[in-house]
Design a protein around this motif. Structure first.
Motif, mmCIF file in Angstrom:
data_model
loop_
_atom_site.group_PDB
_atom_site.id
_atom_site.type_symbol
_atom_site.label_atom_id
_atom_site.label_comp_id
_atom_site.label_asym_id
_atom_site.label_seq_id
_atom_site.Cartn_x
_atom_site.Cartn_y
_atom_site.Cartn_z
ATOM 1 N N PHE A 1 7.068 7.586 -17.869
ATOM 2 C CA PHE A 1 7.260 7.346 -16.444
ATOM 3 C C PHE A 1 7.868 8.589 -15.804
ATOM 4 O O PHE A 1 8.577 9.354 -16.451
ATOM 5 N N LYS A 2 7.586 8.744 -14.502
ATOM 6 C CA LYS A 2 8.198 9.818 -13.732
ATOM 7 C C LYS A 2 8.248 9.401 -12.264
ATOM 8 O O LYS A 2 7.241 8.957 -11.709
ATOM 9 N N ALA A 3 9.434 9.561 -11.644
ATOM 10 C CA ALA A 3 9.623 9.201 -10.239
ATOM 11 C C ALA A 3 9.429 10.432 -9.357
ATOM 12 O O ALA A 3 10.033 11.478 -9.600
ATOM 13 N N VAL A 4 8.581 10.321 -8.351
ATOM 14 C CA VAL A 4 8.297 11.417 -7.415
ATOM 15 C C VAL A 4 8.196 10.840 -6.010
ATOM 16 O O VAL A 4 8.092 9.625 -5.815
ATOM 17 N N GLN A 5 8.215 11.733 -5.035
ATOM 18 C CA GLN A 5 8.004 11.348 -3.641
ATOM 19 C C GLN A 5 6.670 11.911 -3.170
ATOM 20 O O GLN A 5 6.336 13.062 -3.459
ATOM 21 N N ILE A 6 5.902 11.097 -2.468
ATOM 22 C CA ILE A 6 4.590 11.524 -1.981
ATOM 23 C C ILE A 6 4.781 12.384 -0.743
ATOM 24 O O ILE A 6 5.259 11.914 0.295
ATOM 25 N N ARG B 1 0.826 -1.204 0.000
ATOM 26 C CA ARG B 1 0.000 0.000 0.000
ATOM 27 C C ARG B 1 0.859 1.253 0.000
ATOM 28 O O ARG B 1 1.963 1.276 0.562
ATOM 29 N N ILE B 2 0.356 2.301 -0.633
ATOM 30 C CA ILE B 2 1.085 3.565 -0.757
ATOM 31 C C ILE B 2 1.030 4.293 0.585
ATOM 32 O O ILE B 2 -0.040 4.431 1.176
ATOM 33 N N LYS B 3 2.192 4.741 1.040
ATOM 34 C CA LYS B 3 2.289 5.443 2.318
ATOM 35 C C LYS B 3 2.891 6.825 2.102
ATOM 36 O O LYS B 3 3.543 7.092 1.082
ATOM 37 N N GLN B 4 2.680 7.693 3.079
ATOM 38 C CA GLN B 4 3.207 9.048 3.024
ATOM 39 C C GLN B 4 4.734 9.001 3.070
ATOM 40 O O GLN B 4 5.332 8.304 3.880
#
Length: 476
Positions: free
Chosen positions: A27-32, A12-15
């Protein structure tokens, strides 16, 4: 057996997670991060609503907010659609679509979603029903890329990040393709609880791939050129904290000193020679124009007293500023001294790891000429250990191949190029994709071998007895 809830939380996606956004082949890499605006494919949105959802979920962008897209029910789609037998009577004259650009923009302003706009385009097309089933699917797929505001959030991996870099900025990774990277990891026998040397200038992609394959167990020593190691690609992997505990770095410029046993234990401070700061107050008083003295002696004395009081106040302020500057300077010097001491200890600890010369593998992928680097770093490997060198061009690897053959100490040396072609796999439409990558670079691999330095190869050949030719007897 672990609880299923714990396993589910890992997907699961977390902060604070590093994720990869995907739309089509982009594609693009980012931080939530909370309330951080992200721009992807000329669209801006926030990733706050993605937290808590599973990876590989697809979201629809509505006014900068992500909304989870429900999976489509195949039974609800109209399978019995009207199709044509062939496309011979269809003319691409630009007159088949009744909707204009202004009409499409008006539909967007009304709040219609991408699927609804595509349906309007299909209904107002005079040639859509005459197209074959394959042509209709191709038309719908093309319009989805243009009008559907969806994005898929993926968990970073070696393959996904390699595809992202190769598609957007291939020069940063020396045009390293993901299939070539996979071959490098296999040929170098990267596994957990091993000691691997890595020298790369591919934005940290190769280093991150090695760390991912090792799973946080063992040690990775990054040999870097310049002042500091570059690890931009490693951050995109989003490794846990214990992964970074196994990562070490050592400057490539100190390898020869380490091999010779003359490695200096002191680390020079590049910022120790600070430029002298000019005395701005002295320059201002020096450049200040002298005014003509006017008025009576009483006014002059009053001006003198006021000037003296102002000078005393300014002197007090200057003393305070000087004290504060001195304190800041001392704090910076102490902080710099602590950093240098930490750097010295780190350098010595990594040097101790290398002095054993028992590394289990070597991976080189650099824009620099690899021959000198390869011959120097091979000395840190144990016998029967693999090494891999990647280059975008074959000429540097041919030179490395020749040098290894002449010098010895390596067996099973091979130089190969990689080839990859994608296939479209669809019912009755399976065929190679016409557009493909021109080349995936070249890979040199081999295995180290222990050499007997006491006896050269020529003397060993001389000591071997020559085989005598048997005489033939006459039987007659």
């Amino acid at each position: 057996m672990e609880d299923s809830g714990d396993d589910d939380s890992a997907y699961r996606i977390k902060q604070g997670d590093y994720v990869v956004l995907k739309r089509g082949d982009i594609f693009k890499a980012v931080q939530i991060q909370p309330k951080k605006k992200v721009i992807f494919e000329k669209q801006w949105f926030f990733l706050d609503n993605a937290v808590g959802n599973l990876y590989s979920a697809t979201f629809e962008i509505v006014s900068g907010v992500l909304k989870l897209q429900k999976p489509k029910d195949p039974a609800s789609s109209t399978d019995a659609k009207e199709v044509g037998t062939d496309n011979r009577n269809i003319k691409d004259d630009g007159k088949s679509q009744k909707l204009t650009r202004d009409d499409i923009e008006a539909l967007k302003e009304k709040g219609l979603k991408g699927q609804e706009i595509i349906q309007q385009l299909i209904d107002n097309s005079s040639t859509f029903r005459d197209k074959t089933e394959y042509a209709q699917d191709k038309y719908i797929k093309k319009k989805k890329k243009k009008y559907e505001n969806t994005v898929t959030i993926l968990k970073p991996s070696c393959r996904i990040l390699a595809m992202m870099y190769h598609g957007r900025e291939p020069g940063k990774i020396c045009h390293l393709r993901y299939d070539t990277l996979a071959q490098m990891l296999t040929l170098a026998n990267i596994h957990a609880n091993s000691k691997v040397l890595v020298f790369e200038t591919c934005a940290g992609l190769v280093l991150g791939a090695v760390m991912e394959r090792m799973g946080g167990y063992g040690s990775v020593i990054q040999m870097y050129p310049g002042g500091e190691p570059l690890r931009a690609g490693v951050e995109s992997f989003g490794f846990p904290t214990h992964f970074h505990d196994m990562l070490h770095d050592f400057p490539i410029c100190r390898v020869n000193a380490l091999l010779a046993g003359t490695l200096a234990t002191t680390v020079k401070d590049p910022s120790c020679a600070d430029p002298k700061q000019p005395n701005l107050a002295a320059e201002e008083t020096k450049n200040q124009p002298q005014g003509e003295q006017q008025g009576n002696p009483e006014e002059q004395s009053m001006e003198t007293n006021s000037a003296a009081a102002a000078a005393a106040a300014a002197a007090a302020v200057d003393d305070k500023e000087k004290d504060e500057q001195e304190k800041r300077r001392e704090a910076k010097a102490q902080e710099r001294k602590v950093k240098l001491e930490e750097k010295r200890k780190k350098l010595l600890s990594v040097a101790a790891l290398l002095e054993g010369r028992n590394a289990d593998g070597l991976v080189i992928a650099s824009r620099f000429h690899p021959c000198a680097v390869l011959m120097g770093l091979l000395k840190f490997l144990s016998p029967s250990r693999p090494f891999v060198v990647y280059s975008q061009y074959k000429e540097p690897l041919i030179e490395c191949y020749t040098k290894l053959k002449e010098q010895g100490g390596a067996i099973n040396i091979s130089l190969r190029d990689t080839w990859l072609r994608h296939y479209q796999v669809l019912p009755n439409r399976t065929h190679p994709v016409l557009l493909m990558s021109g080349g995936g670079g070249y890979v040199l691999s081999g295995t180290t071998a222990a050499m007997d330095r006491a006896k050269p190869a020529s003397s060993q050949q001389a000591e071997e007895p020559a085989h005598k030719r048997p005489k033939l007897t006459d039987t007659e």
